[in-house]
Scaffold this motif. Structure first.
Motif, PDB file in Angstrom:
ATOM      1  N   ALA A 177       0.831  -1.214   0.000  1.00 21.43           N
ATOM      2  CA  ALA A 177       0.000   0.000   0.000  1.00 21.43           C
ATOM      3  C   ALA A 177       0.863   1.261   0.000  1.00 21.43           C
ATOM      4  CB  ALA A 177      -0.925  -0.017   1.222  1.00 21.43           C
ATOM      5  N   GLU A 178       1.938   1.261   0.807  1.00 22.61           N
ATOM      6  CA  GLU A 178       2.826   2.427   0.858  1.00 22.61           C
ATOM      7  C   GLU A 178       3.500   2.656  -0.489  1.00 22.61           C
ATOM      8  OE1 GLU A 178       4.117   2.069   5.585  1.00 22.61           O
ATOM      9  OE2 GLU A 178       5.313   1.100   4.015  1.00 22.61           O
ATOM     10  N   SER A 179       4.011   1.573  -1.075  1.00 17.82           N
ATOM     11  CA  SER A 179       4.711   1.690  -2.352  1.00 17.82           C
ATOM     12  C   SER A 179       3.778   2.165  -3.462  1.00 17.82           C
ATOM     13  CB  SER A 179       5.330   0.338  -2.720  1.00 17.82           C
ATOM     14  OG  SER A 179       6.127   0.453  -3.879  1.00 17.82           O
ATOM     15  N   GLU A 180       2.569   1.629  -3.505  1.00 20.46           N
ATOM     16  CA  GLU A 180       1.618   2.034  -4.546  1.00 20.46           C
ATOM     17  C   GLU A 180       1.197   3.492  -4.376  1.00 20.46           C
ATOM     18  OE1 GLU A 180      -1.526  -0.809  -4.369  1.00 20.46           O
ATOM     19  OE2 GLU A 180      -0.468  -2.274  -5.629  1.00 20.46           O
ATOM     20  N   PHE A 181       1.041   3.922  -3.116  1.00 20.77           N
ATOM     21  CA  PHE A 181       0.662   5.314  -2.875  1.00 20.77           C
ATOM     22  C   PHE A 181       1.771   6.266  -3.315  1.00 20.77           C
ATOM     23  CE2 PHE A 181       0.702   9.128  -0.208  1.00 20.77           C
ATOM     24  CZ  PHE A 181      -0.571   9.629  -0.438  1.00 20.77           C
TER      25      PHE A 181
END
Length: 222
Positions: A152-156
């Protein structure tokens, strides 16, 4: 006389071999590598050489670290001087991306500003309410973050490039108001190598750079 008594006697008589120097040449002990017999003096010479090599290795390591730090400071100075001439947020983002890619060999870079205002910039923006639930664990740490991001962090942060980012360094862009930390955004650096960002070695420099970039960004925010 037992072996322990011999050891105790030699410890209590440190000048024994000074008074009996010929004995040093008669004593034979195993060579530390090939096992053949050598004199105590030869063994001491070998030990001194090993100690000298160890010290030399440590000295060379410290020199290499000093040179690396000097190079980083020169690159940081260039970044700061170029950012000082920026007159807009887009200028700032362009300079940061240019220097990070050319001087610091960063593969992936993303800057996100936390605001609900309509800013005159092409920099991506998100409200704090959108960003905080995703980044809260990372931002809860003091200073910068180095390591592997969650999906989730990487995609955001990296959006379409997230699958290519194996390790990251996240620099918060903050101000301190009334003793409280206010988050204005983040600068995310990504690498395709899993061990590119070393938290043991690089956090001090990243915290320094985060403070500098935060100060430079605040000059340009409305």
């Amino acid at each position: 006389m037992t072996e322990e008594e011999v050891v105790q006697y030699l410890k209590s008589t440190p000048d024994f071999f000074e008074r009996n120097p010929a004995l040093l040449e008669e004593l034979r002990i195993p060579h530390p590598v090939h096992g053949g017999a050598i004199s105590l003096l030869e063994r001491q010479v070998l030990q001194l050489r090993k100690s000298s090599a160890d010290y030399r290795g440590e000295f060379d390591r410290l020199v290499a670290v000093a040179r690396e730090n000097e190079a980083i400071m020169k690159k940081s100075r260039r970044l700061v001087l170029k950012c000082l001439s920026c007159e807009s947020l887009d200028d700032f983002a362009g300079v940061v991306e240019e220097v990070m890619r050319e001087d610091f060999a960063v593969n992936y870079l993303s800057m996100v500003l936390f605001t609900e205002q309509d800013l005159d910039t092409s920099i991506r923006t998100a409200s704090w309410e959108q960003a905080e639930p995703i980044l809260k664990e990372m931002l809860a740490q003091s200073g910068c973050y180095c390591g592997v991001l969650s999906v989730a962090e990487s995609e955001f942060l990296f959006q379409s490039q997230s699958d290519s980012v194996m390790s990251s360094a996240i620099m918060p862009l903050v101000s301190r108001e009334g003793g409280q930390v206010v988050y204005h955004g983040v600068l995310a650096l990504g690498s395709s190598r899993l061990s590119h960002f070393d938290k043991e070695k690089g956090l001090l420099f990243l915290d320094f750079l985060s403070d500098l970039l935060s100060t430079l960004l605040l000059r340009l925010l409305p």
